[in-house]
Motif scaffolding. Structure first.
Motif, mmCIF file in Angstrom:
data_model
loop_
_atom_site.group_PDB
_atom_site.id
_atom_site.type_symbol
_atom_site.label_atom_id
_atom_site.label_comp_id
_atom_site.label_asym_id
_atom_site.label_seq_id
_atom_site.Cartn_x
_atom_site.Cartn_y
_atom_site.Cartn_z
ATOM 1 N N LEU A 146 35.529 -8.031 20.968
ATOM 2 C CA LEU A 146 34.803 -8.510 19.793
ATOM 3 C C LEU A 146 33.289 -8.422 19.956
ATOM 4 O O LEU A 146 32.555 -8.714 19.010
ATOM 5 C CB LEU A 146 35.179 -9.969 19.510
ATOM 6 N N THR A 147 32.819 -8.024 21.119
ATOM 7 C CA THR A 147 31.375 -8.029 21.380
ATOM 8 C C THR A 147 30.559 -7.235 20.355
ATOM 9 O O THR A 147 29.505 -7.713 19.915
ATOM 10 C CB THR A 147 31.094 -7.488 22.790
ATOM 11 N N PRO A 148 30.990 -6.037 19.913
ATOM 12 C CA PRO A 148 30.165 -5.291 18.942
ATOM 13 C C PRO A 148 29.939 -6.041 17.643
ATOM 14 O O PRO A 148 28.956 -5.772 16.943
ATOM 15 C CB PRO A 148 30.975 -4.007 18.707
ATOM 16 N N TYR A 149 30.819 -6.992 17.306
ATOM 17 C CA TYR A 149 30.707 -7.689 16.028
ATOM 18 C C TYR A 149 29.851 -8.956 16.133
ATOM 19 O O TYR A 149 29.792 -9.745 15.203
ATOM 20 C CB TYR A 149 32.112 -8.019 15.515
ATOM 21 N N LEU A 150 29.175 -9.116 17.281
ATOM 22 C CA LEU A 150 28.209 -10.200 17.443
ATOM 23 C C LEU A 150 26.796 -9.726 17.114
ATOM 24 O O LEU A 150 25.836 -10.473 17.280
ATOM 25 C CB LEU A 150 28.248 -10.732 18.880
ATOM 26 N N TYR A 151 26.679 -8.491 16.649
ATOM 27 C CA TYR A 151 25.383 -7.913 16.290
ATOM 28 C C TYR A 151 25.367 -7.575 14.799
ATOM 29 O O TYR A 151 26.352 -7.050 14.267
ATOM 30 C CB TYR A 151 25.114 -6.627 17.085
ATOM 31 N N SER A 152 24.258 -7.862 14.141
ATOM 32 C CA SER A 152 24.085 -7.405 12.766
ATOM 33 C C SER A 152 23.715 -5.928 12.746
ATOM 34 O O SER A 152 23.981 -5.224 11.774
ATOM 35 C CB SER A 152 22.998 -8.226 12.055
#
Length: 403
Positions: free
Chosen positions: A153-159
């Motif tokens: 899920l790490t990529p979805y912690l960035y806008s």
């Protein structure tokens, strides 16, 4: 570090943003009171793989060359005299350096590591029990793993994953939180009862905690940083994934969980005993000789801990209007994006971390193999049809049950 343009709902007043754009988002806000239409996300809209993106660096630090991954940043010796150890299973990091006993160096080090995101994974594991009987008539039960599928899920912690824009911020623990404050046991700050603070003393800042840590005369001490993903509706996602797997008529034992690696960073003071505790061969020696029965209580009683700093990485947050806004995509959008790939991996009994390649495979038709030899092509086609037929039979009759 930049300052927010306005107060943010649900964030502590003294929280410090780790980025220059805390108020920006590339997605509109959603309200829980509305019926959400969660559109499908195309493959081209996906952020890059986490391991392929450049590292997110903390403010005021400009390296001569940027490593190729965020894990590389975490493993770099930010402190020249540092001894570094990383747990391969949990991603926990352990640092030991005499220079970190200086409050300014310690604060800079903590801010640097807080700018690196944790790595949360949604993990689905299916198992069943097989009972076998040997020639002597004795029965033996073995656990067999049917599938072990994870999605990061790490990529979805960035806008904006390319430029590492996020809503992450660094905060210290509230006075009412139970935690180690230079002690061995977790406790609240003096004068605080549960979430009620008597006397109204402000909580210490990171700078104050660093000074308290370095001023302590404890023989063994450790300053810890916790990195967390917040604002993620874990139960909703787990419920939908269980339904997805159950729809394949799976009859085994299913476990769906959120696993986070790289969430803990510990900085130890420079002593001989702390060097020993971070030495791998000494750790193994204590385990094999059962010396840990004596060494673990000794270290626990001697070590004072400061677990007072948290780096929070929001998946979502409450908007000023009372609804919820997401840093990139919502839980429903994430599910719509990954459901087909996860279902395909489960039916294929795979054991891996899924990536963009698996997303593309799930959206594309089955590849056709043409070797030019009609006999070989016919055999390959028959094999592919047989596999598809077996999957359909499993869907109707059930699969993965104990036997």
């Amino acid at each position: 570090m930049g300052n927010p343009s306005g107060p943010e709902v649900g964030k502590a007043a003294d929280a410090v943003s780790l980025h220059t754009n805390p108020g920006e988002t590339s997605r509109e806000s959603y309200s829980d009171a509305e019926i959400l239409d969660t559109p499908d996300i195309t493959i081209d809209d996906l952020p890059p793989n986490y391991t392929e993106s450049a590292p997110m660096l903390p403010p005021n630090i400009t390296p001569t060359s940027a490593p190729s991954s965020s894990r590389a940043v975490a493993q770099q010796p930010y402190v020249e005299d540092a001894t570094f150890l990383e747990d391969k299973n949990t991603g926990a990091q352990y640092w030991l350096a005499r220079s970190l006993e200086n409050p300014k160096s310690l604060e800079k080090h903590i801010r640097h590591l807080a700018a690196i995101a944790p790595r949360p994974f949604i993990k689905l594991v299916g198992t069943h029990t097989e009972t076998t009987r040997d020639s002597k008539g004795k029965t033996e039960k073995n656990t067999v793993t049917d599938f072990d599928v994870s999605v990061e899920l790490t990529p979805y912690l960035y806008s904006d994953a390319q430029y590492h824009k996020s809503w992450s911020y660094l905060r210290t623990v509230d006075n009412g939180e139970k935690t180690c404050r230079g002690t061995r046991l977790r406790k609240r700050a003096p004068g605080s009862v549960q979430n009620i603070e008597v006397g109204g003393d402000p909580k210490p800042t990171l700078q104050e905690w660093c000074h308290r840590y370095t001023a302590s005369h404890a023989g063994l001490k450790v300053f810890a940083l916790s990195r967390r993903m917040v604002g993620f509706d874990e139960e909703r996602v787990k419920h939908r994934l269980r339904q997805l797997v159950n729809e394949t008529n799976y009859r085994g034992h299913l476990k769906v969980e959120l696993v986070t690696t790289g969430s803990l960073v510990e900085c130890y003071n420079d002593t001989r005993i702390n060097h020993w505790r971070l030495t791998t061969w000494i750790q193994m020696l204590c385990i094999f000789t059962l010396m840990f029965i004596f060494t673990w209580p000794y270290l626990w009683l001697r070590t004072k801990r400061w677990e007072v700093v948290v780096a929070e990485w929001p998946f979502s947050r409450m908007a000023e209007g009372g609804g919820k806004e997401y840093v990139s995509i919502s839980e429903d959008q994430w599910y719509n994006m990954w459901a087909r790939a996860i279902c395909k991996a489960v039916l294929e009994k795979r054991q891996k971390v899924l990536d963009q390649t698996d997303l593309r495979r799930a959206e594309e038709p089955e590849p056709s193999f043409e070797t030019g030899n009609s006999t070989v092509d016919g055999a390959l086609g028959l094999f592919r049809v047989s596999i598809n037929a077996m999957n359909e039979v499993n869907r109707h009759l059930g699969w993965g049950g104990d036997c």
